[in-house]
Design an enzyme around this catalytic site. Structure first.
Site, PDB file in Angstrom:
ATOM      1  N   GLN A 142       0.853  -1.194   0.000  1.00  0.00           N
ATOM      2  CA  GLN A 142       0.000   0.000   0.000  1.00  0.00           C
ATOM      3  C   GLN A 142       0.887   1.240   0.000  1.00  0.00           C
ATOM      4  OE1 GLN A 142      -2.924   0.259   3.164  1.00  0.00           O
ATOM      5  NE2 GLN A 142      -3.836   2.129   2.300  1.00  0.00           N
ATOM      6  N   HIS A 194      -8.527   1.845  -1.004  1.00  0.00           N
ATOM      7  CA  HIS A 194      -8.896   1.763  -2.423  1.00  0.00           C
ATOM      8  C   HIS A 194      -8.899   0.317  -2.875  1.00  0.00           C
ATOM      9  CE1 HIS A 194      -4.570   2.560  -2.003  1.00  0.00           C
ATOM     10  NE2 HIS A 194      -4.379   1.756  -3.051  1.00  0.00           N
ATOM     11  N   LEU A 195      -9.802   0.030  -3.797  1.00  0.00           N
ATOM     12  CA  LEU A 195      -9.848  -1.260  -4.481  1.00  0.00           C
ATOM     13  C   LEU A 195      -9.230  -1.056  -5.857  1.00  0.00           C
ATOM     14  CD1 LEU A 195     -12.401  -1.185  -2.493  1.00  0.00           C
ATOM     15  CD2 LEU A 195     -13.362  -2.940  -3.989  1.00  0.00           C
TER      16      LEU A 195
HETATM   17  P1  DGP Z   1      -1.423   0.978  -3.650  1.00  0.00           P
HETATM   18  O1  DGP Z   1      -0.011   0.646  -3.997  1.00  0.00           O
HETATM   19  O2  DGP Z   1      -2.312  -0.236  -3.461  1.00  0.00           O
HETATM   20  O3  DGP Z   1      -1.510   1.950  -2.496  1.00  0.00           O
HETATM   21  O4  DGP Z   1      -2.015   1.723  -4.934  1.00  0.00           O
HETATM   22  C1  DGP Z   1      -1.949   3.088  -5.142  1.00  0.00           C
HETATM   23  C2  DGP Z   1      -2.239   3.331  -6.583  1.00  0.00           C
HETATM   24  O5  DGP Z   1      -2.520   4.708  -6.752  1.00  0.00           O
HETATM   25  C3  DGP Z   1      -1.085   3.005  -7.524  1.00  0.00           C
HETATM   26  O6  DGP Z   1      -1.464   1.928  -8.387  1.00  0.00           O
HETATM   27  C4  DGP Z   1      -0.861   4.275  -8.318  1.00  0.00           C
HETATM   28  C5  DGP Z   1      -2.088   5.099  -8.016  1.00  0.00           C
HETATM   29  N1  DGP Z   1      -1.860   6.527  -7.965  1.00  0.00           N
HETATM   30  C6  DGP Z   1      -0.930   7.165  -7.212  1.00  0.00           C
HETATM   31  N2  DGP Z   1      -1.014   8.497  -7.396  1.00  0.00           N
HETATM   32  C7  DGP Z   1      -2.028   8.698  -8.275  1.00  0.00           C
HETATM   33  C8  DGP Z   1      -2.598   9.869  -8.868  1.00  0.00           C
HETATM   34  O7  DGP Z   1      -2.207  11.017  -8.607  1.00  0.00           O
HETATM   35  N3  DGP Z   1      -3.607   9.692  -9.741  1.00  0.00           N
HETATM   36  C9  DGP Z   1      -4.086   8.434 -10.043  1.00  0.00           C
HETATM   37  N4  DGP Z   1      -5.083   8.365 -10.937  1.00  0.00           N
HETATM   38  N5  DGP Z   1      -3.580   7.310  -9.509  1.00  0.00           N
HETATM   39  C10 DGP Z   1      -2.569   7.453  -8.632  1.00  0.00           C
END
Ligand code: DGP
Length: 114
Positions: free
Chosen positions: A94, A100-101
């Site tokens: 994480q 988040h899913l």
């Molecule tokens: P996790 O590693 O499970 O916490 O997933 C976080 C996810 O969030 C990762 O796949 C990338 C995404 N993410 C991070 N920053 C942003 C952002 O600014 N915009 C979007 N759309 N996604 C993001």
């Protein structure tokens, strides 16, 4: 939460490709997609991790799974298959501390994950 990235997305302070909004949830495309379809589904309320979700969030969590189902259908993933993932805590990877899913599909997904 002013310092939470996903709360900033909920507040529309960070531009994001939003694909759905319903029932206290927001769904948007992951900025770093790991599959042809990679959508994040978040509660608009700030809940840091799955561990912080309580019985009061039971309906919200059910609605999140239902939204994943609806999006999988609309992205035509139901025949090929798809995956819904919640990373919880550092060893699970994480990186954003707002529950988040991940909805992933559009390519074969290996198991077990790394
Ligand atoms: P996790 O590693 O499970 O916490 O997933 C976080 C996810 O969030 C990762 O796949 C990338 C995404 N993410 C991070 N920053 C942003 C952002 O600014 N915009 C979007 N759309 N996604 C993001």
């Amino acid at each position: 939460m002013a310092d939470c990235l996903f709360c900033q997305i909920v507040a529309r302070r960070i531009p994001t490709e939003i694909v759905a909004e319903a029932d206290g949830l927001l769904a948007f495309k992951d900025v770093n997609p790991q599959a042809p379809t990679h959508i994040l589904i978040i509660p608009t309320e700030h809940i840091p991790t799955l561990v912080d979700a309580t019985q009061a969030h039971t309906t919200l969590m059910g609605n999140a799974l239902h939204l994943a189902n609806r999006l999988a259908r609309s992205y035509q993933l139901t025949s090929s298959g798809f995956r819904v993932v919640i990373n919880c805590g550092p060893e699970a990877g994480q990186s954003v501390w707002h529950l988040h899913l991940h909805l992933l599909g559009g390519r074969p997904l290996r198991w077990p994950p790394g």
